[in-house]
Design an enzyme around this catalytic site. Sequence first.
Site, PDB file in Angstrom:
ATOM      1  CG  MET A  30       1.915  -5.643   8.090  1.00 21.01           C
ATOM      2  SD  MET A  30       3.042  -6.607   7.076  1.00 21.01           S
ATOM      3  CE  MET A  30       2.252  -6.494   5.494  1.00 21.01           C
ATOM      4  CB  ALA A  32       0.074   1.621   4.400  1.00 26.18           C
ATOM      5  CG  LEU A  33      -3.061   2.407   9.807  1.00 22.92           C
ATOM      6  CD1 LEU A  33      -3.343   3.022  11.180  1.00 22.92           C
ATOM      7  CD2 LEU A  33      -3.176   0.893   9.878  1.00 22.92           C
ATOM      8  CG  HIS A  37      -5.907  -0.977   8.499  1.00 20.77           C
ATOM      9  ND1 HIS A  37      -5.371  -0.372   7.380  1.00 20.77           N
ATOM     10  CD2 HIS A  37      -5.318  -2.195   8.588  1.00 20.77           C
ATOM     11  CE1 HIS A  37      -4.481  -1.178   6.828  1.00 20.77           C
ATOM     12  NE2 HIS A  37      -4.429  -2.287   7.526  1.00 20.77           N
ATOM     13  N   GLY A 147      -9.077  -8.652   8.720  1.00 20.24           N
ATOM     14  CA  GLY A 147      -9.991  -8.396   7.601  1.00 20.24           C
ATOM     15  C   GLY A 147     -10.203  -9.648   6.755  1.00 20.24           C
ATOM     16  CG  ASP A 150      -5.185  -9.897   3.803  1.00 19.61           C
ATOM     17  OD1 ASP A 150      -4.625 -10.015   2.711  1.00 19.61           O
ATOM     18  OD2 ASP A 150      -5.245  -8.813   4.420  1.00 19.61           O
TER      19      ASP A 150
END
Length: 280
Positions: A30, A32-33, A37, A147, A150
């Site tokens: 989403m 906002a790396l 990431h 990741g 989550d």
Amino acid sequence: MKQINHIPPLQKAVSDAREKGKTIGLVPTMGALHKGHISLINTAEKNGDFIVVSIFVNPTQFNNPDDLARYPRDLVSDLRMLVGHGVEIVFVPAVEEMYPEADTRQFDLSPLDQVMEGKFRPGHFNGVAQIVSRLFEAVQPDRAYFGQKDFQQLAVIRKLVDQLNLDIEIIGCPIIREADGLAMSSRNQLLTPEQRAAAPHIHAVLQKARALKNSRSPRELQAMVKEAINNHPLMQLEYFEIVDDQELKPIVSWDNSANKVGCIAVHLSEIRLIDNIYFH
Ligand code: PAF
């Protein structure tokens, strides 16, 4: 690295790569790396994939409109961050591209979506399933990278792939932490300096819980974590659950042979952070 905003040219680029014998690796994000990431992308690079990174703030997975409005967005900095990591395509669709009509599909993710995040963010995982299934349909990857921060999302996505009978390998990648232990997250940049300084307390408490495993029951550890978080002036515990890592059922005794993971959600004012730790 090429930016693509629409599905047909994305599919053309992917099928060209496939014709050249490449495997396709999708890293859904989403935006906002951060380095978390990048670690997913590095894993895809090691696997030799033709790497597609998607950047899309998916409205259907936000049960709280304020959370959606404040979610950090900075495409210019995201694109800059992706350079030099072997990414071939950055897919940046508009909402109308992914949802030309409202998505009314209801996925059966039970019991995984009934606990923890699912309990406190009703509809969240259905929204995740909606967008991830659409991204899978658009890209048709061989592998997709998520990741382990989550943790519950990863379990839900594995179930989704199973249910839809998709031939996609789901690769869970380890949590990447700041030097002070805070799990990397796009939401960290929303923290005030005071909250940011406090936030490593979450991981420290999880580590303490793990260290006490041999002398306390799961229930006692739960009480300890609750007290340690809620005694911090800037923090409020939403949940801390010790669950098995497959079905996410509560662990009541250490005798249970399942792999056990402690999952936590904490509010620092309106910012909500999650983290987890394995109790090996
Ligand atoms: O983990 C995320 O960033 C999102 O939930 C995902 C998987 C990209 C779906 O929007």
